[in-house]
Scaffold this motif. Structure first.
Motif, PDB file in Angstrom:
ATOM      1  N   LEU B   4      -0.092   1.424  23.249  1.00  0.00           N
ATOM      2  CA  LEU B   4      -0.672   1.452  21.898  1.00  0.00           C
ATOM      3  C   LEU B   4      -0.027   2.535  21.033  1.00  0.00           C
ATOM      4  CD1 LEU B   4      -4.486   0.870  22.521  1.00  0.00           C
ATOM      5  CD2 LEU B   4      -2.848  -0.668  21.468  1.00  0.00           C
ATOM      6  N   SER B  82      -9.811   1.873   7.684  1.00  0.00           N
ATOM      7  CA  SER B  82     -10.940   1.712   8.606  1.00  0.00           C
ATOM      8  C   SER B  82     -12.262   1.820   7.864  1.00  0.00           C
ATOM      9  CB  SER B  82     -10.878   2.782   9.698  1.00  0.00           C
ATOM     10  OG  SER B  82      -9.645   2.748  10.356  1.00  0.00           O
ATOM     11  N   SER B  86     -14.706  -1.315   7.594  1.00  0.00           N
ATOM     12  CA  SER B  86     -16.054  -1.160   8.158  1.00  0.00           C
ATOM     13  C   SER B  86     -17.099  -1.495   7.099  1.00  0.00           C
ATOM     14  CB  SER B  86     -16.263   0.271   8.653  1.00  0.00           C
ATOM     15  OG  SER B  86     -15.314   0.593   9.630  1.00  0.00           O
ATOM     16  N   VAL B 125     -12.654  -8.297  11.659  1.00  0.00           N
ATOM     17  CA  VAL B 125     -12.686  -7.450  12.863  1.00  0.00           C
ATOM     18  C   VAL B 125     -11.278  -7.147  13.397  1.00  0.00           C
ATOM     19  CG1 VAL B 125     -13.398  -7.402  15.283  1.00  0.00           C
ATOM     20  CG2 VAL B 125     -15.051  -7.995  13.510  1.00  0.00           C
ATOM     21  N   PRO B 126     -10.381  -8.125  13.536  1.00  0.00           N
ATOM     22  CA  PRO B 126      -9.031  -7.769  14.017  1.00  0.00           C
ATOM     23  C   PRO B 126      -8.315  -6.785  13.099  1.00  0.00           C
ATOM     24  CG  PRO B 126      -9.352 -10.148  14.040  1.00  0.00           C
ATOM     25  CD  PRO B 126     -10.522  -9.581  13.337  1.00  0.00           C
ATOM     26  N   LEU B 128      -9.777  -4.451  11.370  1.00  0.00           N
ATOM     27  CA  LEU B 128     -10.358  -3.132  11.650  1.00  0.00           C
ATOM     28  C   LEU B 128      -9.774  -2.566  12.946  1.00  0.00           C
ATOM     29  CD1 LEU B 128     -12.365  -0.858  11.117  1.00  0.00           C
ATOM     30  CD2 LEU B 128     -14.118  -2.198  12.286  1.00  0.00           C
ATOM     31  N   LEU B 129      -9.604  -3.416  13.944  1.00  0.00           N
ATOM     32  CA  LEU B 129      -9.032  -2.941  15.208  1.00  0.00           C
ATOM     33  C   LEU B 129      -7.613  -2.411  14.994  1.00  0.00           C
ATOM     34  CD1 LEU B 129     -10.274  -5.668  17.712  1.00  0.00           C
ATOM     35  CD2 LEU B 129     -11.129  -3.341  17.399  1.00  0.00           C
ATOM     36  N   ALA B 130      -6.830  -3.122  14.176  1.00  0.00           N
ATOM     37  CA  ALA B 130      -5.463  -2.673  13.886  1.00  0.00           C
ATOM     38  C   ALA B 130      -5.487  -1.316  13.196  1.00  0.00           C
ATOM     39  CB  ALA B 130      -4.753  -3.715  13.029  1.00  0.00           C
ATOM     40  N   LEU B 132      -7.826   0.924  13.410  1.00  0.00           N
ATOM     41  CA  LEU B 132      -8.287   1.943  14.355  1.00  0.00           C
ATOM     42  C   LEU B 132      -7.178   2.347  15.328  1.00  0.00           C
ATOM     43  CD1 LEU B 132     -11.910   0.685  15.110  1.00  0.00           C
ATOM     44  CD2 LEU B 132     -11.219   2.690  13.783  1.00  0.00           C
ATOM     45  N   VAL B 133      -6.336   1.385  15.700  1.00  0.00           N
ATOM     46  CA  VAL B 133      -5.204   1.737  16.570  1.00  0.00           C
ATOM     47  C   VAL B 133      -4.300   2.733  15.859  1.00  0.00           C
ATOM     48  CG1 VAL B 133      -3.057   0.830  17.554  1.00  0.00           C
ATOM     49  CG2 VAL B 133      -5.212  -0.366  17.946  1.00  0.00           C
TER      50      VAL B 133
END
Lengths: 200, 147
Positions: B4, B82, B86, B125-126, B128-130, B132-133
């Motif tokens: 990551l 983010s 969110s 959601v994906p 947001l995950l990106a 957050l990474v």
């Protein structure tokens, strides 16, 4: 057992690794399972500074853009009022709209659908207008034509008439009489078997 | 999970997410008034701050998009991405629970642009995950704890 050290500069593991620190006084350790996982970085001053820079730039640009003429929005609340039936627009059904078109010489239809849909099929003589491009489209010739019209009827594609109401409100702000908003939009017009034309 | 922290992964995520933000900001920048209507349609904020959100949020989206694409202070941009995502997810989730399919205002300010609120939540959601990474697993050269 893993011994806690600072991060290895070579491989970035939280514990010093056997591969890059062999022979040093620090006892070499194997990467523990925990070390292989992602440690959450702490909130650093640099991160907060960067975020603050973005926030400051946003405030400056947003404030500067909002004082530009033609796109000003009141800073707090009262600048926006939802369109009101009666004062901003009047609902009209498809049959009445067609009767209005037949009986009055200067009835203007405004079509808020996508340009391709308007080109494919529309109420005869309808003008395409995009709500997101009003600054370019609502120039003096069109506004004068709308002011001189006996009635202005706005329609979209379906039952949803939010955009049509907003457009009517905008036209009211520019001095027009309350326009009509076609209930059911173009779908209702078609369902009524009323005439259409195509630009293709 | 160390992958990551791959620099190229972060560049790719930044380009994709940044492009999405730039595209999302474009129509809102042209005129904030329809956006105020969209935000009003969420029925979450009192009347007062709605205009402030409509005035400033598109510019934040623009700057975040540019930051993610170019890599300029990418973690700062990822932090705001983010926060924004969110907020979008919470707002959409509340309306999905209410059973209201709002005009999301995601990529257009058309109030006709109505979608299933649950689908919009799933779509965000994906992203947001990106974000957050990029925020939580910076590439090696960006790691503030580097020795």
């Amino acid at each position: 057992m893993a011994v806690r050290h600072r991060v290895c500069a070579a491989c970035r593991q939280p514990d010093r690794c056997e591969q890059h620190h062999r022979g040093q006084r620090t006892p070499p350790v194997r990467h523990s399972k925990r070390a292989a996982m992602l440690p959450l970085p702490t909130v650093s001053g640099k991160l907060l500074r960067d975020a603050a820079i973005y926030l400051a730039a946003t405030l400056v640009l947003g404030a500067a853009a909002n004082v530009a003429p033609g796109r000003h929005l009141a800073w707090w609340g009262k600048g926006f009022e939802p369109p009101q039936v009666g004062s901003d627009f009047v609902f009209i059904d498809a049959g009445s709209a067609d009767a209005l078109r037949a009986s009055l010489p200067r009835v203007v239809f405004l079509d808020t659908r996508a340009a391709a849909d308007v080109a494919a099929s529309r109420v005869p003589g309808a003008l395409a207008i995009a709500y997101t491009d009003l600054a370019r489209q609502l120039r003096r010739p069109l506004l004068e034509r709308l002011r001189a019209a006996d009635a202005v009827i706005i329609y979209g594609g379906s039952d949803e008439v939010d955009v049509e109401q907003l457009l009517a409100q905008e036209l009211r702000r520019r001095g027009l009489a309350p326009p009509h908003v076609l209930v059911g939009g173009f779908a209702a017009w078609l369902a009524g078997g009323l005439p259409v034309e195509s630009a293709r | 999970m160390i992958w990551l922290r791959n620099r190229w992964l972060h560049r790719a995520l930044g380009l994709v997410l940044g492009a999405i933000f730039l595209y999302a900001a474009w129509s809102k920048l042209l005129d904030p008034r329809p956006l105020a209507t969209i935000i009003w349609g969420y029925r979450l904020l009192p009347a007062g701050p709605i205009n402030l959100v409509a005035i400033f949020m598109p510019w934040l989206e623009l700057l975040v998009g540019l930051g993610l694409c170019t890599g300029f202070r990418r973690r700062g941009a990822a932090l705001w991405a983010s926060v924004l995502l969110s907020g979008f997810i919470v707002a959409l989730f509340i309306n999905a629970v209410r059973g209201v399919n709002v005009a999301c205002g995601c990529f257009s300010t058309s109030a006709d642009d109505v979608h299933d609120a649950w689908l919009l939540v799933v779509r965000d959601v994906p992203m947001l995950l990106a974000a957050l990474v990029m925020l939580l697993a910076p590439p090696r050269s960006d790691d503030p704890r580097r020795v």
